[in-house]
Design a protein around this motif. Structure first.
Motif, PDB file in Angstrom:
ATOM      1  N   UNK A   1       0.819  -1.214   0.000  1.00  0.00           N
ATOM      2  CA  UNK A   1       0.000   0.000   0.000  1.00  0.00           C
ATOM      3  C   UNK A   1       0.856   1.268   0.000  1.00  0.00           C
ATOM      4  N   UNK A   2       2.087   1.210   0.501  1.00  0.00           N
ATOM      5  CA  UNK A   2       2.998   2.338   0.311  1.00  0.00           C
ATOM      6  C   UNK A   2       3.315   2.519  -1.171  1.00  0.00           C
ATOM      7  N   UNK A   3       3.479   1.418  -1.892  1.00  0.00           N
ATOM      8  CA  UNK A   3       3.714   1.521  -3.330  1.00  0.00           C
ATOM      9  C   UNK A   3       2.530   2.165  -4.038  1.00  0.00           C
ATOM     10  N   UNK A   4       1.328   1.900  -3.541  1.00  0.00           N
ATOM     11  CA  UNK A   4       0.123   2.472  -4.142  1.00  0.00           C
ATOM     12  C   UNK A   4      -0.092   3.926  -3.746  1.00  0.00           C
ATOM     13  N   UNK A   5       0.511   4.347  -2.639  1.00  0.00           N
ATOM     14  CA  UNK A   5       0.370   5.704  -2.127  1.00  0.00           C
ATOM     15  C   UNK A   5       1.299   6.646  -2.884  1.00  0.00           C
TER      16      UNK A   5
END
Length: 446
Positions: free
Chosen positions: A165-169
């Motif tokens: 989810x950091x990659x998606x943020x």
């Protein structure tokens, strides 16, 4: 009939010490010695009690809450029906693990989510602990169901703090900086941001721009999912232009791509509808929820089309605490409170109370470039001299001044220049009005 909040907590702003008071200062010294420095807090007071629209600190100060624990306590911090349901559930059992010996409350929450989320098609739900977990599992489900790997996210997006989810943020600081490398096969596309888009760009134009980039950079046949917040949260409460979301959804349907709506911040009456997706009539294939779902207890969910959700093999979804029975009891009580008090209507009344005052303030001061949002999810974007140049210092100064006067507000935005207002949906009209008066004074004092 549910009551809005506990009657033993006075719904008033009351300052008997400076903010922070001496007891909070002393406890903060203990915290500094015990708690990791990376865990930050917005307001330097320590909570003793809370309910309705106020938070009472350990020094006895009563602060107006315009943050709701980041859109979590929509029914208040101690909604009577939620408290009663939790107390009753605790007396029976605190845990068995649904994957070992299941229980009825998990099933009941799934049934409720299947009924409330957009669309009348057959649905299934899986429960988890946090918004990040819900998003991560939605991506897992989409990849397995489609046999594809690429996931599309958008500028200004926030989806969580786990590696995927950091990659998606989109925002690096403080969420991503120094924590990589991140999960792969994530592609970022331009968001519809009416305040900052080229003048005259419609929602359909913005969608066509994103779709063209997807087709050129990835290829539709390799995209497992398009993931988007119908109203972006941490990125600045960005409401896309009309037509943007439907065009993306239609493209996904034509190309066999799973359309995932991240409604973790915008769901459960926050925008004046059960879900922000309802405003544009879109029906996501999968929808992720958390935050406001359970009156402050940790619970999250992925709800979606039965054929997509059931594509996952038995044992492929779960988690030791996912759908904890106490949190499930709280969720059922919180949703019942939302229904009985008609918190969708309450959110619309909050919008009617906030937006005209803030737009008048913007016109009068020239410090606010945009006022936007829906329901109880409203943002003020601070800019320099009526331009679009972000003014993060102004947003920070306004927040600091409000905190000192006993009003809790939060900042956000890719550029750090947005003040967001997220009052509990049960807040009283007079209390909300007083909080806005303090906010107006802070803006005028810039």
């Amino acid at each position: 009939m549910s009551i809005a909040f506990r009657t033993d907590i006075a719904q008033e702003r009351r300052l008997i010490t400076a903010i922070p008071g001496p007891k909070s200062v002393a406890l903060h010294a203990r915290r500094t010695a015990a708690v990791a420095a990376g865990v930050a807090s917005t307001v330097p007071v320590y909570t003793a009690d809370a309910g309705g629209g106020v938070i009472v600190d350990i020094d006895g100060n009563s602060l107006i809450d315009l943050g709701s624990g980041i859109a979590v306590t929509s029914v208040g911090n101690s909604a009577p029906r939620v408290v009663d349901a939790v107390r009753e559930a605790v007396e029976h059992f605190t845990h068995t693990c649904f994957m070992v010996t299941p229980y009825e409350s998990y099933v009941a929450v799934a049934e409720k989510l299947n009924a409330l989320t957009p669309g009348r098609h057959s649905k299934r739900t899986a429960l988890f602990n946090s918004g990040s977990e819900a998003v991560e599992n939605a991506v897992k489900i989409a990849r397995l169901a489609t046999k594809r790997t690429a996931v599309v996210a958008f500028d200004h997006a926030y989806h969580g703090r786990t590696n995927l989810t950091m990659a998606l943020t989109a925002k690096a600081m403080p969420y991503k900086k120094g924590f990589g490398p991140f999960a792969g096969e994530i592609y970022r596309m331009p968001m519809s941001y009416p305040f900052r888009d080229v003048e005259g760009m419609s929602g359909k134009d913005a969608a066509a721009r994103a779709i063209s980039m997807i087709e050129k950079q990835i290829g539709a046949e390799d995209v497992a999912a398009v993931l988007i917040e119908p109203i972006q949260g941490e990125g600045g409460f960005i409401v896309p232009a009309d037509g943007f979301l439907p065009a993306l959804s239609e493209w996904c349907t034509r190309n066999g791509v799973v359309f995932i709506a991240d409604e973790i911040q915008s769901g459960f009456c926050r925008t004046g509808s059960w879900f922000a997706s309802d405003h544009e009539g879109i029906v996501p294939d999968l929808i992720t929820t958390a935050k406001g779902i359970a009156g402050g207890l940790p619970l999250a969910a992925v709800t979606g089309r039965a054929e997509i959700m059931d594509a996952v093999h038995p044992g492929g979804l779960g988690g030791t605490y996912g759908g904890n029975p106490i949190a499930c009891a709280a969720a059922l009580a919180a949703i019942a409170t939302m229904e009985e008090l008609d918190l969708n209507a309450a959110a619309r009344r909050i919008e009617e109370a906030i937006v005209p005052r803030m737009r008048a303030l913007a016109a009068d001061t020239g410090r606010i470039g945009d006022v936007r949002g829906r329901g109880g999810m409203i943002a003020l974007e601070f800019t320099v001299g009526g331009s679009t140049e972000p003014d993060a210092a102004a947003a920070a100064a306004v927040a600091k001044a409000c905190h000192a006067q006993g009003v809790i507000i939060l900042t956000c935005g890719t550029y750090g220049n947005v003040v967001r207002l997220l009052p509990p949906l049960v807040i009283g009209e007079e209390l909300l009005s007083e909080g806005l008066t303090v906010l107006e004074a802070a803006v005028r004092a810039l």
